[in-house]
Design an enzyme around this catalytic site. Structure first.
Site, mmCIF file in Angstrom:
data_model
loop_
_atom_site.group_PDB
_atom_site.id
_atom_site.type_symbol
_atom_site.label_atom_id
_atom_site.label_comp_id
_atom_site.label_asym_id
_atom_site.label_seq_id
_atom_site.Cartn_x
_atom_site.Cartn_y
_atom_site.Cartn_z
ATOM 1 N N GLU A 119 -27.710 -28.233 -26.646
ATOM 2 C CA GLU A 119 -28.511 -28.593 -25.485
ATOM 3 C C GLU A 119 -28.233 -30.056 -25.162
ATOM 4 O O GLU A 119 -28.032 -30.874 -26.046
ATOM 5 C CB GLU A 119 -30.000 -28.377 -25.774
ATOM 6 C CG GLU A 119 -30.346 -26.902 -25.849
ATOM 7 C CD GLU A 119 -31.795 -26.640 -26.225
ATOM 8 O OE1 GLU A 119 -32.630 -27.540 -26.093
ATOM 9 O OE2 GLU A 119 -32.079 -25.500 -26.649
ATOM 10 N N CYS A 151 -32.666 -24.246 -32.960
ATOM 11 C CA CYS A 151 -31.714 -23.542 -33.829
ATOM 12 C C CYS A 151 -31.815 -23.925 -35.314
ATOM 13 O O CYS A 151 -32.048 -23.055 -36.152
ATOM 14 C CB CYS A 151 -30.294 -23.782 -33.343
ATOM 15 S SG CYS A 151 -29.993 -23.014 -31.746
ATOM 16 N N GLY A 210 -34.858 -30.871 -35.805
ATOM 17 C CA GLY A 210 -35.767 -29.924 -35.156
ATOM 18 C C GLY A 210 -34.965 -29.105 -34.174
ATOM 19 O O GLY A 210 -33.752 -28.942 -34.332
HETATM 20 N N1 LIG Z 1 -30.792 -23.061 -27.431
HETATM 21 C C1 LIG Z 1 -29.678 -23.389 -28.051
HETATM 22 O O1 LIG Z 1 -29.288 -24.555 -28.095
HETATM 23 C C2 LIG Z 1 -28.843 -22.341 -28.726
HETATM 24 C C3 LIG Z 1 -27.525 -22.634 -29.103
HETATM 25 C C4 LIG Z 1 -26.765 -21.650 -29.711
HETATM 26 C C5 LIG Z 1 -27.319 -20.396 -29.959
HETATM 27 N N2 LIG Z 1 -28.607 -20.124 -29.616
HETATM 28 C C6 LIG Z 1 -29.133 -18.784 -29.844
HETATM 29 O O2 LIG Z 1 -29.095 -18.075 -28.603
HETATM 30 C C7 LIG Z 1 -30.216 -17.183 -28.523
HETATM 31 C C8 LIG Z 1 -31.011 -17.468 -27.268
HETATM 32 O O3 LIG Z 1 -31.571 -18.744 -27.392
HETATM 33 P P1 LIG Z 1 -32.203 -19.510 -26.145
HETATM 34 O O4 LIG Z 1 -32.488 -20.881 -26.608
HETATM 35 O O5 LIG Z 1 -31.356 -19.316 -24.948
HETATM 36 O O6 LIG Z 1 -33.574 -18.670 -25.963
HETATM 37 P P2 LIG Z 1 -34.610 -18.745 -24.772
HETATM 38 O O7 LIG Z 1 -35.904 -18.378 -25.351
HETATM 39 O O8 LIG Z 1 -34.452 -20.034 -24.033
HETATM 40 O O9 LIG Z 1 -34.127 -17.606 -23.759
HETATM 41 C C9 LIG Z 1 -34.258 -16.248 -23.992
HETATM 42 C C10 LIG Z 1 -34.544 -15.586 -22.633
HETATM 43 O O10 LIG Z 1 -34.376 -14.186 -22.784
HETATM 44 C C11 LIG Z 1 -35.356 -13.546 -21.986
HETATM 45 N N3 LIG Z 1 -35.474 -12.165 -22.460
HETATM 46 C C12 LIG Z 1 -35.959 -11.722 -23.648
HETATM 47 N N4 LIG Z 1 -35.835 -10.379 -23.741
HETATM 48 C C13 LIG Z 1 -35.243 -9.973 -22.593
HETATM 49 C C14 LIG Z 1 -34.838 -8.702 -22.091
HETATM 50 N N5 LIG Z 1 -35.003 -7.576 -22.792
HETATM 51 N N6 LIG Z 1 -34.287 -8.642 -20.866
HETATM 52 C C15 LIG Z 1 -34.112 -9.763 -20.138
HETATM 53 N N7 LIG Z 1 -34.457 -10.995 -20.561
HETATM 54 C C16 LIG Z 1 -35.011 -11.102 -21.769
HETATM 55 C C17 LIG Z 1 -36.590 -14.398 -22.161
HETATM 56 O O11 LIG Z 1 -37.515 -14.183 -21.126
HETATM 57 C C18 LIG Z 1 -35.967 -15.799 -22.144
HETATM 58 O O12 LIG Z 1 -35.916 -16.337 -20.830
HETATM 59 C C19 LIG Z 1 -30.995 -17.363 -29.823
HETATM 60 O O13 LIG Z 1 -30.577 -16.409 -30.747
HETATM 61 C C20 LIG Z 1 -30.576 -18.749 -30.279
HETATM 62 O O14 LIG Z 1 -30.659 -18.898 -31.676
HETATM 63 C C21 LIG Z 1 -29.387 -21.066 -28.980
#
Ligand SMILES: NC(=O)c1ccc[n+]([C@@H]2O[C@H](COP(=O)([O-])OP(=O)(O)OC[C@H]3O[C@@H](n4cnc5c(N)ncnc54)[C@H](O)[C@@H]3O)[C@@H](O)[C@H]2O)c1
Length: 471
Positions: free
Chosen positions: A179, A287, A284
């Site tokens: 991020e 992830c 924090g």
């Molecule tokens: N945020 C990061 O920096 C980062 C980096 C690498 C990997 N990840 C991984 O990626 C994944 C997603 O993380 P994020 O930070 O984007 O999460 P997030 O909570 O920001 O986004 C998830 C989105 O998915 C939507 N959602 C959930 N179920 C759904 C469904 N069935 N249909 C449609 N939409 C649905 C939610 O409403 C939400 O907007 C996690 O596993 C996380 O560990 C995150």
């Protein structure tokens, strides 16, 4: 099976039309959060046709109108431009989006299961069940969420309950973006990891990532389980680096060494690398905390416990509380009735993400010790408001500092580096600054009359002119 040309490969995979050397793929991204929105937008910017499917209707409406729900530098512009170009769209209907798609990515959240700590896969499983209802022609289902080892097998099993096995293949494609630098990380990654065990799925993935591989980034093809493991191992290693330098910082304070010099001198070793060697209040974010915890659970269940990771989870939790104690000590042993100005709440700069931010431990600890907290964060205050009850929010750094008995820097936003320190000195009732990110020069702070407390810099750090590289 080997294919003689990109065209041949793509035809075999049922891939879409060619445009300027790119096979334009129709891609569905389930979840328009940090990862789904950035990944979907960047893939559309490469020329693919991307539909993001999101449960949250308000989010979809906003995105259609060009309102991006997260703070990520450069993202708004890309979302607007690619929607205008007709390559990117948003919907709540997976059925509508999946028509004709070659790949459906699952990029939903995998938070920690409360009390247990392992990854909560309910959103991934819900998405898999929804996919089972809509796959028609051969579709690659790509798990982009961070999931424990074996989760793709489970996704495959769930989809197979509702759809014939020859209509889909499951691939693992973990995401490594940070991020705050997400677009650059997605478009110019150090590598792309693809866990795939079906040749048609591999060709589809190859075409999707063609623009990145052409630009020179290595594409690492592995088994699905190895891909899942790579993501955890990478995140945990980085969390370990942060925790390591935090502990070295504590030792530096005791033995009168300067952790900034130590970190530089250590990080210049190619085998180690300089990144993630900045001491602070503990890691924090969305992830590291959940992924370190999930790996410890996974390892214990697999009867191969990783003691190193168990320890780092424990050390990191304690560190956040220790940072609150550091503030209390800097305030003369008590913060009862004192007004403490907190600069920065998000877990790092250039994001509005408050998930597992150290401030969520440090601030309540100070409140429990009787402090009155006034806080300011350039982007995080909207989400922080419901998470930090009893905190007064200021609309600028200077307003936050006015009349405070001490200032605490928790997040190293550039805006705080650029503060006029004379003005800071004048705003504070007492000139106490606890800088948990080491953003100010010790000598200057002392010269201006601050009682300045930072991380891992013993008294010798005040000696100026020392430079490890030049000496
Ligand atoms: N945020 C990061 O920096 C980062 C980096 C690498 C990997 N990840 C991984 O990626 C994944 C997603 O993380 P994020 O930070 O984007 O999460 P997030 O909570 O920001 O986004 C998830 C989105 O998915 C939507 N959602 C959930 N179920 C759904 C469904 N069935 N249909 C449609 N939409 C649905 C939610 O409403 C939400 O907007 C996690 O596993 C996380 O560990 C995150």
């Amino acid at each position: 099976m080997l294919f003689s040309s990109a065209e041949g490969r793509s035809r075999m995979a049922g891939v879409g039309r060619q445009s300027l050397g790119l096979y334009v793929m129709r891609i569905v991204m389930i979840g328009a959060g940090y990862v789904g929105l950035v990944s979907g937008t960047c893939l559309s910017d490469f020329g693919h046709e991307v539909v993001c499917v999101e449960l949250d209707e308000g989010r979809v409406t906003g995105l259609r109108e060009g309102r991006v729900p997260i703070y990520e530098p450069g993202l708004s512009e890309l979302v607007i431009a690619n929607q205008r170009a007709g390559r990117l769209s948003f919907t709540t209907s997976l059925k509508e989006a999946a028509r004709g798609a070659q790949a459906i990515f699952i990029a939903v959240g995998t938070p920690s299961l409360a009390e247990v700590g392992s990854a909560d896969l309910r959103y991934v499983h819900d998405a898999a069940r929804a996919v089972a209802r809509v796959v028609e022609d051969f579709t690659v289902v790509v798990v982009k969420s961070t999931v424990p080892i074996g989760a793709c097998d489970e996704v495959e099993r769930i989809i197979a309950e509702g759809a014939p096995r020859d209509r889909f293949a499951v691939a693992s494609n973990p995401e490594f973006l940070r991020e705050g630098a997400a677009i650059e990380d997605f478009k110019q990654p150090d590598r792309v990891v693809i866990g795939v065990e079906d040749h048609r799925a591999r060709e589809v993935m190859r075409e999707i990532y063609q623009p990145i591989s052409r630009a020179g980034a290595p594409i690492v093809y592995t088994s699905r389980r190895s891909a899942e493991m790579i993501k955890y191992a990478a995140n945990v290693f980085l969390a370990m680096k942060v925790t390591f330098i935090n502990e070295i910082a504590d030792l530096c304070e005791r033995v009168d060494a300067d952790v900034l010099d130590v970190s530089r001198g250590v990080g210049l070793d190619d085998r180690i690398g300089a990144k993630f060697l900045n001491p602070g209040p503990g890691f924090g974010g969305s992830c590291f905390p959940k992924d370190t915890l999930a790996l410890t659970k996974l390892a214990t269940e697999a009867k191969a416990p990783i003691r190193l990771v168990e320890t780092l989870v424990e050390v990191n939790e304690k560190r956040k509380v220790a940072m609150a104690r550091k503030v209390v000590a800097a305030c003369g042993g008590s913060v009862a009735g004192k007004r403490i100005s907190v600069l920065g709440l998000t877990y790092k700069p250039k994001t509005d993400d408050m998930r597992d931010a150290p401030s969520l431990v440090i601030v309540p600890e100070l409140q429990a010790s009787g402090a009155r907290i006034v806080a300011y964060d350039p982007e995080g205050m909207r989400s922080a408001q419901s998470l930090l009850p009893g905190v007064e929010f200021a609309n600028s750094a200077y307003a936050c500092l006015a009349g405070a008995d001490a200032a605490v820097v928790i997040t190293e936003w550039d805006e705080f580096r650029a503060l006029d320190l004379d003005r800071v000195r004048a705003a504070l009732t007492k000139p106490v600054v606890v800088d948990l990110r080491n953003i100010y020069p010790i000598g200057t702070m002392k010269a201006l009359g601050f009682q300045y407390f930072c991380v891992g810099r013993g008294p010798a750090a005040e000696a100026v002119g020392m430079d490890l590289v030049d000496s």
